[in-house]
Design a protein around this motif. Structure first.
Motif, PDB file in Angstrom:
ATOM      1  N   LEU A  49      93.161  52.254  52.357  1.00 24.83           N
ATOM      2  CA  LEU A  49      91.705  52.366  52.217  1.00 24.83           C
ATOM      3  C   LEU A  49      90.992  51.996  53.509  1.00 24.83           C
ATOM      4  CD1 LEU A  49      91.107  50.835  48.649  1.00 24.83           C
ATOM      5  CD2 LEU A  49      91.155  53.244  49.285  1.00 24.83           C
ATOM      6  N   ALA A  50      91.476  50.949  54.175  1.00 21.66           N
ATOM      7  CA  ALA A  50      90.838  50.494  55.415  1.00 21.66           C
ATOM      8  C   ALA A  50      90.968  51.528  56.522  1.00 21.66           C
ATOM      9  CB  ALA A  50      91.443  49.162  55.857  1.00 21.66           C
ATOM     10  N   VAL A  51      92.121  52.181  56.618  1.00 15.01           N
ATOM     11  CA  VAL A  51      92.313  53.206  57.651  1.00 15.01           C
ATOM     12  C   VAL A  51      91.356  54.370  57.415  1.00 15.01           C
ATOM     13  CG1 VAL A  51      93.925  54.885  58.584  1.00 15.01           C
ATOM     14  CG2 VAL A  51      94.712  52.580  58.095  1.00 15.01           C
ATOM     15  N   GLY A  52      91.239  54.812  56.156  1.00 19.28           N
ATOM     16  CA  GLY A  52      90.298  55.890  55.856  1.00 19.28           C
ATOM     17  C   GLY A  52      88.869  55.480  56.115  1.00 19.28           C
ATOM     18  N   GLU A  53      88.521  54.256  55.715  1.00 19.36           N
ATOM     19  CA  GLU A  53      87.161  53.757  55.940  1.00 19.36           C
ATOM     20  C   GLU A  53      86.851  53.659  57.428  1.00 19.36           C
ATOM     21  OE1 GLU A  53      83.600  53.085  54.649  1.00 19.36           O
ATOM     22  OE2 GLU A  53      85.136  52.890  53.095  1.00 19.36           O
TER      23      GLU A  53
END
Length: 326
Positions: A49-53
């Motif tokens: 999720l953090a990479v996409g965000e």
């Protein structure tokens, strides 16, 4: 050595080391090999999720619908896999990516082409995805007995003693890091986040870049949904509530500027490790788990303050160096 000392990641590594020392003193059981593997396994979804965000934030946008998207895709892949036990598990892996990308494309079209405010747009889609998750699930829970081994293998299968979900998160980080740093589309994401006016003059089409940034974010959130349900062999429409805030906290902690245009995948990786240690450390101290959300909020505020002073310091050094050249 000078660059190393001025690097923000050096400070993050020092913070991580200090946290590990403190955790070692207060909770020695946290450092068994199995405990570390479990910690990485249970936090790999946050990494995705953090990479996409991060990709979205670099465009100076934000996506607060990712946790609801995770729940929607997780429920869809769960229900379909249970209804079709003869279909290979890789089908649900691919479906999660495709369905997540389509949901991300909706956000990207609204923000990029219709110029909606990212916060307002993704707030609306957050409720849409959560409502769809409820509609698909019928409000029911899915338990371990419903899950097939071919579905769960993508999360729990061991490769060199490490669960597959951890490897998938690492590979996603590497691929996104290479995309952002070494491809023209990736550099365009940095460009529009740094200066929309300058990027427009350079011929970069901002709506298109924004569109595919949200697609990447959606695809990773969709994949996280499938892996989340596979890892825990359970799911319901309300799962992962608040995960979007954790993902944003990791990005900000890792040095991604909330104003866009600045941030590196290695910083986010260190941010993930710090968040892993903090959440696991707190959960092992009696009575401290209730403070987990408050601590995450404090981390966001402190990280934003640090980012502000770091950027100001960098600007002052750049001005001083230019002055010396003149």
């Amino acid at each position: 050595m000078k660059k190393l000392l001025h690097s923000r990641n050096t400070g993050l590594v020092i913070v991580l080391i200090l946290l590990l020392i403190l955790a070692r003193i207060l909770t020695p059981n946290m450092f068994s090999v199995q405990a570390i593997i479990n910690m990485l396994q249970n936090n790999s979804v946050y990494a995705l999720l953090a990479v996409g965000e991060m990709v979205v934030i670099l465009t100076s946008g934000i996506d607060i619908s990712i946790a609801s998207l995770l729940a929607f895709v997780g429920i869809v892949t769960t229900s379909l896999s249970c209804a079709n036990p003869g279909i290979p598990g890789v089908t649900w892996f691919i479906l999660a990516l495709v369905l997540g990308a389509l949901c991300g494309a909706l956000n990207g079209a609204l923000v990029g082409y219709l110029h909606m405010v990212p916060m307002i747009c993704t707030l609306g889609t957050m409720y849409i995805f959560r409502g769809l998750a409820f509609a698909v699930s019928g409000g029911q829970w899915w338990f371990a007995a419903s899950y097939l081994d071919s579905y769960r293998v993508f999360a729990i299968a061991k490769i060199l003693g490490i669960p597959a979900i951890v490897w998938i998160a690492v590979i996603a980080m590497i691929l996104v890091g290479l995309f952002l740093g070494y491809t023209a589309p990736g550099r365009r994401i940095y460009a529009i986040g740094t200066s929309r006016e300058s990027s427009a003059v350079a011929g970069i089409k901002e709506p298109t870049v924004t569109f595919y940034a949200y697609i990447i974010c959606g695809a990773l959130a969709g994949l996280a949904g499938m892996l989340y349900t596979a890892n825990y062999a359970g799911g319901y429409y309300g799962m992962a509530e608040g995960f979007e805030m954790t993902a944003i906290a990791i990005c900000v902690l890792g040095g991604v500027s909330i104003n866009g245009g600045k941030g590196r995948i290695d910083g986010v990786a260190i941010g993930v490790l710090i968040m892993c240690v903090i959440t696991n450390f707190i959960s092992m101290i009696p009575g401290m788990s209730v403070w987990q959300k408050a601590l995450q909020g404090a981390i966001i505020i402190v990280a934003v303050i640090i980012n502000y002073f770091t950027e100001r310091s960098a600007e002052k050094r750049a001005l001083k160096e230019r002055g010396a050249l003149i």
